[in-house]
Structures are given as structure tokens and as C-alpha cells.
Design an enzyme around this catalytic site. Structure first.
Site, PDB file in Angstrom:
ATOM      1  N   GLU A   1      21.414   2.047  45.825  1.00  0.00           N
ATOM      2  CA  GLU A   1      19.733   1.950  46.269  1.00  0.00           C
ATOM      3  C   GLU A   1      19.606   0.154  46.602  1.00  0.00           C
ATOM      4  OE1 GLU A   1      17.765   3.597  47.960  1.00  0.00           O
ATOM      5  OE2 GLU A   1      19.103   5.589  47.781  1.00  0.00           O
TER       6      GLU A   1
ATOM      7  N   SER B   1       6.660  63.835  25.385  1.00  0.00           N
ATOM      8  CA  SER B   1       6.851  64.255  23.345  1.00  0.00           C
ATOM      9  C   SER B   1       6.741  62.793  22.949  1.00  0.00           C
ATOM     10  CB  SER B   1       8.100  64.805  23.923  1.00  0.00           C
ATOM     11  OG  SER B   1       8.319  65.911  24.665  1.00  0.00           O
TER      12      SER B   1
END
Length: 791
Positions: free
Chosen positions: A114, A486
Site C-alpha cells: 500500500e 412417561s
């Protein structure tokens, strides 16, 4: 007579100036002088206008307090108790890294890509501007000249529009920033703020997202790949366009060598290094439901700040146990799916005749049907009842034959409906077995939930709220209200112990019928699951075999009103459990987490603990903001008499030893496990809730929109195997538990019971009428029941 030759006309002579120069040259000079003067005037005008603009614009530049007092938006992260990241929440994925901790190789790669002269210029690289201008004249492709400082100015304050005005402001801001911050401060801002795709801001977050690594651990090649992203994060994203990203990476590696950041050997090594990217779905712990639950809790306290303050949320879940729970539940659901009728391919695609174009077309088609963990998406290339050839997303071709085709047999039949038939172009699911053989299956429609917690503290150990968080974020552990069937019977039996019942109480398992006047609605004739009646049974045996008629008779005796009142001891909502006889069969509504808390009351000796997920919260600097310490069990937490919990534990031990969950003790090879299966009416819900004194685990399986699972699908057949799979891992290395009988209980006839009900002083029988006396348990049965608690 001869005529004289005419004299030739004289040639025109060029006009000359008094000085002897040709007139055209003088005129050209005047034009050039005029042009230079006009250009100079124009340039002076432009400079004057720019100067005026600068004079006006500079004082109006925005303040740079956002840079001098940089407070990045840091996401919330959720970590397991052993430090594994389970999730991340926020608009931006970021991990702030001070410049001093930024690895040199990453800084070098960024500078090479850059702004090579970053440490030499004053914010604007005029040499770079000139170079870019010359490049633009020579090449139609635009060359940028923005320095890192200019990019910081743009990212924090300006738009991305390409106008002269914005460029002027960018230059001015860059100069202002350079006057207020050091170079290292500017580079730190840039490397933590820049957007790098995949919601990643900053290079630390990008290293984790793209490579699954800490920034400090990346190589030169990986640093160069990351450094290529700021230029165009979408265009150079290696996860979506590896070819283009690699070209950019190789350019940056060359630049790093040219600028002296790396040696020739490093340069060659970086160019040759193959990169391994982290797949977007890579997660070893599969803690998505856990992370989301933590997010909701934190958001309730901090609001929107939860996503920007960099909060680190540490939960009680252990990553390894969570991964086992996830795999166990998914395996159970997929095993169930293999027994279901094939519903047909997920889609159909047109495949090209040209084999060279086949791979691209398959990849395109499967982009809409991604792999779901081990369930791989594939496109069928050829199909017959005996063999199917299909291609996976990665281009691999697989062949499925024999047993691997059994789950999709109906889809390979000649008479299969067009929308259900497996043919060329069909999108199907493939599953690779342990031995490497492939089978075809389908994504499960059935769902499930699993939760595990420490009954001594309430700390959650594992939580899986469904088959796939990515497809459906509904957490069935905490949000699904289902009938427990159950699995609810133990709470009715617990209430009965306080009304004189003992494990030895003989109760008749015989038909019952209730007319409309008794039910208040319509006649009811309950049945046992197997449709058979065993006659008189000891209460302990009846629970182990999950006899419905016995449970109903027990509830009739103690009354639904008393039973409902008793449920508060286990943390249940009374309004979810009406005062009717169907309460005996679990016709109310519970969540799996509620069941985990309720069974923990038995496991910990009668204490009601609150489930706990979050241990502590810190900020991004490690400062402690919240800490939740598990409370030791004490009498203030008692909700159930210790002797009640102890006797119920003995009853639930018989379920796993000889009852509907007998496979548990066989597979786990231990006797210190306790629990109860649960199957609701018409098999719409399947449960197993059980515990070890150190761990309570509940598994639920069913459809989100209730419908029948199947005639043979019960809690013991589909939920129990998931429970066992998880407990095998969770209890590894845990010694056999020794339970000490509390005061107030006594052993008699092979059973534990309250002292005051020994010698036949409690409820000895119920509903016998003319029934035959029950068969007494054998000596071996009685001794095995007592031995566990005497050790």
C-alpha cells in the site's frame, strides 16, 4: 518570324521581418507565447482558486478526535469454560491489536502493498502521485496514489466517491492527521480499522477468519494474501476468488522482496507455500445455540452496547463435551431419518452433455445446497436401482451401491413419482460411513434437543437446541414446550411417597375407563404402550416398566390437586400442568431445560438449583465486569426432603437396570446411573431424562409441528442412545458413585422406604380387587438394589 521567349514570372519571395526571420515563424512564436501566457494565467487562476478553497476548507475540516481517542467497535465474543471461542456478535468482526504487538511480517506486507514510503512522506506522497499520473498516461488502467494516511482519512471521515473535492479533503485531512499523530499511531489505526471482507475489520480478525490463526502465527505468504485485501476486499477474497487473490498475493510477495522486507529464500518459500483457508462453517465445538443463548442474556443487560464494547463472555460449557453432545444428537436424528420414507431429491438441475462443463455446473447448482456437516450435497450423474454415481461440491465423484441405497429405495423405483425419483441432475444427500462406504439419505425433518448440567451447581455443561442452527435458530432446549410423557411419572411417584406409598406398594396394572362425567369432557380409556396389562405389580417394577395404569391409579389416590402443588418442588409452572388425571402420563408442557433442572433435584439430594450459563464477563482489556459464582448446596435451596430424593433415586436406578432403559447400564457398564424414558401419546415426543450424581442430561426428539414419530419409535429406542453416547464421554474416568442413605429411610424386603411406612404401615396395595398377588422379586434382585447404596 520568331517570337521571343516570354520572361519567366518571378517567384514570390517569402516575407521577412525586419530582423530577417520568416513571418510564419514569428507568428508561431506569438501563438506559443500567448498559449504559455494563457496556460500560466490558467494555472495561476487554478492555484488561486485551490488556495482559496484550501483556506476555506482547512478550518472546516472535521476534528480528528475519533483518531486521537480511537475506540473501535469491538464485537462480543463468547468463550467456553476452557477458552474456545463459540461465537461472535457485532456489525464488525475485529480484534484490536496494538502496533507493538503487530507482527513485523504483517506490517511489512502492508507497506509493500500500500505505501512503501509511508515512513518518509508527510501524509501525501507527491512522488507517488507523479508516478501514478505517468502510469495512467501509459496505461488505461487507473493507478492509485493514496497513502496509508490518506486511506485512514477516507475510511474515518469521507465517502468513496471519486471526485476532485473529496480528493482535496482527503489530502488536507491526511496532512492534519500527520501533524497530530505519530506514524506508528496512524499505522495502528489503519491495521485495526481497514475493512478486509467477510465482515472482518483489521488484520487480526482477518487472520482468524481466513486462516483460523492468530495474527502472530501467520507466514509471509499468508501475510501477503491478507495485505492484498484492502485494495478490493470482494475482488481479492481468496474464499470466493482464489485465482485472482493469488495473483495479487504473488505481486505483494515480489514487492516485499524488491523493497528488502524479505530475503530471496523467504521470497521463494512464500511463492511455493500452499495456503489452507478456514471454511466459513469451521467450528469444532458447534456451540452456536450456546453462544446465541449467551448473547440474549448479555443484550438484555447491556443493550446495543453489547455489540461494540468488545465484551468477552465466558460460559460454563466445555468445548469438548459440547462437541460430543452435538455429534450424538445429530447421529441420533440421522439414524432415525434412515428409517423414514424417502421424500425425494431436494432439487433438479440440467446438466450439460459436455463433460468439460460438468464440474462448473455442479458447483454452481450446489452453491444453493451447501453441505450440512457430514451430510454432503451431491448431484446425481447416473442412477439405477443398483448404483448411483454423484458429484460432490469439490468435484469428487462418489459411487453408492448395495446397502447404501436402502434409505432411498423408493426414489430409485421405476414407478416413483417424477418429483421423488432419483435421476440424472437430482440433488441428493450423501453420508460417508465409518468404513468409508457412502450411503444416500436426506436432511432430517425431525428435530431434537439435548441439555446437560451439573446438578450440584446448575452450571450447564452442554446444550444443543436442534439439528442445524444455521437453518433454524429456534432453541428447543429453552423454547420448545412439549409433553414429557412417561418421563414425568417420577414427579407423581415422588408426591405419592409423601402420602404413604413405598416402592413395595402393590398396584394393579389393569384396564381403566372414565366416562364424560369423570373427565369433564369426553370418555377416556387409557392404554399401556404395549397394549398389555400385567396385573398387580410393585410400584418400583411398574415405574421401571412404565405402566400407565399404575401411574393413573397412584394419581387418583393422591389427587391431581396435591400432585400439581408438589410440582413446585421441581421448578415446574403449575399452570402448564392442569389438575386432571392425564397429568399422570405427562400431558402437561415442559421444556428440556426444565426437565434437566427437575431431575437434578433427585440427583443432588433434594435441592432446586437455578441453571447457570454465564460465568463471567470482561471487557476487551480483560477488566472483570461481571462474575457469577456457583452457590454451594445448602438447606436454603432444599425443595424436596432428602429421603424422598434418595428413594426416588433407587426407583430410577431400577429403570436403567431392568426397565425400559436397561440398555444404559449395559452400554455404560456402570450401575450409578438413573433415569426415565418418556414417550407421549401416539409417539409424538420421545424423551430420556437421567443423571449421575455429578451430571444430569435430558434428550428430546420430535417434530416441531407435532406428528407421529412411528409405531416403534420410543424414548428408549431413539432418545436413550443419544443420552448414552454423550454420557460415555462425559463420565469417562468418573468413579462409581457411592450413595449414603439419609436419616429417615430403611431397607425392607429389598426396597428402600420411609421408616414410618415399614412393616406394612403405609399404602400396601391399590386397586387389587380380585387380582392375583404379585410375584415377589428374587433374592438377587433385592440384593442388587440395596448393594448400590450400601457401598
Amino acid at each position: 518570324m520568331a517570337h521571343p521567349e516570354p520572361e519567366p514570372e518571378p517567384k514570390p519571395r517569402p516575407s521577412v521581418t525586419p530582423a530577417g526571420r520568416p513571418a510564419w515563424l514569428a507568428q508561431l512564436g506569438r501563438m506559443a507565447a500567448w498559449a504559455i501566457g494563457a496556460l500560466g494565467a490558467a494555472l495561476l487562476t487554478v492555484l488561486l482558486l485551490v488556495g482559496i478553497a484550501l483556506a476555506v476548507a482547512y478550518p472546516n475540516l472535521p476534528g480528528v478526535s475519533a483518531l486521537t481517542d480511537y475506540r473501535p467497535k469491538l464485537p462480543m465474543r463468547v468463550f467456553s469454560a476452557d477458552g474456545v471461542q463459540l461465537g461472535e456478535f457485532g456489525e464488525e468482526r475485529r480484534s484490536f491489536t496494538p502496533i507493538g504487538q503487530m507482527p513485523q511480517v504483517m506490517k511489512d506486507a502492508v507497506l509493500a502493498a500500500e505505501d512503501t514510503r509511508f515512513y518518509q512522506h508527510s501524509g501525501v506522497d507527491f512522488r507517488g502521485v507523479l508516478r501514478a499520473a505517468l502510469e495512467n498516461l501509459r496505461d488505461a488502467r487507473s493507478q492509485g496514489a493514496s497513502t496509508i494516511t490518506m486511506q485512514v482519512a477516507r475510511n474515518f471521515y469521507l465517502s468513496t466517491e471519486k471526485t476532485l473535492t473529496r480528493k482535496i479533503y482527503e489530502i488536507l485531512l491526511a496532512l492534519k492527521i500527520e501533524s497530530l499523530l505519530t506514524k506508528d499511531q496512524i499505522l495502528e489505526l489503519y491495521m485495526n480499522q481497514i475493512f478486509l471482507g467477510q465482515r472482518a475489520n483489521g488484520f487480526a480478525a482477518a487472520a482468524e477468519i481466513y486462516f483460523g490463526k492468530r495474527l502472530q502465527d501467520i507466514s509471509v505468504a499468508e501475510a501477503a494474501m491478507l495485505a492484498g485485501l484492502p485494495k478490493a476486499p470482494s475482488a481479492y477474497n481468496p474464499l470466493s476468488n482464489e485465482r485472482r487473490a493469488t495473483q495479487r498475493q504473488r505481486y505483494i510477495i515480489d514487492r516485499m522482496f524488491e523493497t528488502g522486507f524479505i530475503t530471496e529464500a523467504q521470497h521463494e518459500q512464500a511463492l511455493a507455500e500452499p495456503l489452507r483457508y478456514r471454511a466459513p462453517s469451521d467450528s469444532l465445538s458447534h456451540g452456536d445455540f450456546v453462544a446465541e443463548a449467551a448473547r440474549q442474556l448479555v443484550y438484555a443487560q447491556y443493550g446495543d452496547e453489547a455489540y461494540t464494547r468488545g465484551l468477552n463472555v465466558h460460559v460454563t460449557i466445555h468445548a469438548a463435551e459440547q462437541a460430543v453432545a452435538y455429534r450424538a444428537l445429530r447421529a441420533g436424528l440421522m439414524e432415525f431419518e434412515l428409517r423414514q420414507v424417502y421424500r425425494g431429491p431436494e432439487a433438479f438441475v440440467d446438466l450439460p452433455a459436455d463433460a468439460a462443463k460438468l464440474d462448473a455446473r455442479v458447483a454452481e447448482a450446489l452453491a444453493e445446497h451447501p453441505d450440512n456437516g457430514e451430510l454432503r450435497a451431491a448431484v446425481v450423474l447416473e442412477a439405477s436401482p443398483r448404483k448411483v454415481v454423484a458429484m460432490l461440491q469439490n468435484g469428487e465423484s462418489i459411487t453408492v451401491t448395495g446397502e447404501g441405497l436402502r434409505p432411498v429405495t423408493s426414489g430409485l423405483a421405476e414407478r416413483a413419482a417424477p418429483n421423488k425419483r432419483i435421476r440424472r441432475g437430482a440433488v441428493v444427500r450423501a453420508l460417508k460411513g465409518a468404513k468409508g462406504a457412502w450411503s444416500l439419505t436426506q436432511l432430517p425433518e425431525v428435530q431434537g434437543a439435548m441439555v446437560a448440567l451439573d446438578p450440584r451447581t446448575g452450571a450447564l455443561r452442554a446444550m444443543v437446541g436442534g439439528f442445524d442452527f444455521g437453518k433454524n435458530k429456534f432453541n428447543r432446549v429453552t423454547q420448545a414446550w412439549r409433553q414429557p410423557g412417561s418421563a414425568f411419572k417420577p414427579f407423581i411417584y415422588s408426591a405419592a411417597l409423601e402420602r404413604g406409598f413405598t416402592p413395595a406398594t402393590v398396584i394393579n396394572d389393569a384396564p381403566l375407563f372414565f366416562d364424560a362425567a369423570e373427565t369433564g369432557s369426553q370418555p377416556w380409556e387409557p392404554k399401556n404402550y404395549d397394549g398389555e396389562f400385567a396385573g398387580p405389580l410393585p410400584l418400583q417394577t411398574a415405574l421401571a416398566r412404565s405402566k400407565n395404569m399404575v401411574s393413573i391409579r397412584v394419581l387418583q389416590h393422591i389427587t391431581p390437586v396435591r400432585a400439581q402443588q408438589w410440582l413446585g418442588a421441581f421448578g415446574f409452572n403449575a399452570d402448564k400442568h392442569p389438575q386432571v388425571l392425564t397429568l399422570a402420563l405427562g400431558a402437561g408442557a415442559v421444556t428440556p431445560l426444565q426437565m434437566g433442572v427437575a431431575y437434578s433435584v433427585f440427583a443432588n439430594g433434594g435441592h432446586l438449583v437455578q441453571p447457570m450459563l454465564i460465568q463471567r464477563i470482561t471487557d476487551h482489556k480483560g477488566k472483570l465486569l461481571l462474575e457469577v459464582k456457583a452457590q454451594d448446596l445448602d438447606e436454603s435451596m432444599r425443595s424436596l426432603p432428602a429421603r424422598n430424593a434418595f428413594v426416588m433415586t433407587s426407583l430410577l436406578q431400577e429403570v436403567t437396570r431392568s426397565g425400559t432403559a436397561a440398555r444404559a447400564s449395559v452400554l455404560l457398564k456402570r450401575q450409578d446411573i438413573f433415569g426415565k424414558t418418556g414417550t407421549t401419546n401416539d409417539s409424538m415426543d420421545a424423551w430420556f431424562a437421567g443423571f449421575h450424581p455429578t451430571l444430569t442430561t435430558v434428550v428430546w426428539i420430535g417434530y416441531d409441528t407435532p406428528k407421529k414419530l412411528g409405531d416403534r419409535e420410543t424414548g428408549g429406542t431413539i432418545a436413550l442412545p443419544v443420552w448414552v453416547e454423550y454420557m460415555q464421554h462425559a463420565l469417562r474416568g468418573v468413579p462409581q458413585a457411592t450413595l449414603t442413605p439419609p436419616p429417615g429411610v430403611a431397607g425392607e424386603g429389598g426396597y428402600w422406604m420411609f421408616e414410618e411406612y415399614t412393616g406394612g404401615r403405609g399404602v400396601t396395595a391399590l386397586g387389587l380387587e380380585d387380582a392375583l398377588p404379585p410375584k415377589a422379586p428374587s433374592t438377587d434382585e433385592r440384593s442388587s438394589i440395596l448393594d448400590l447404596f450400601k457401598r
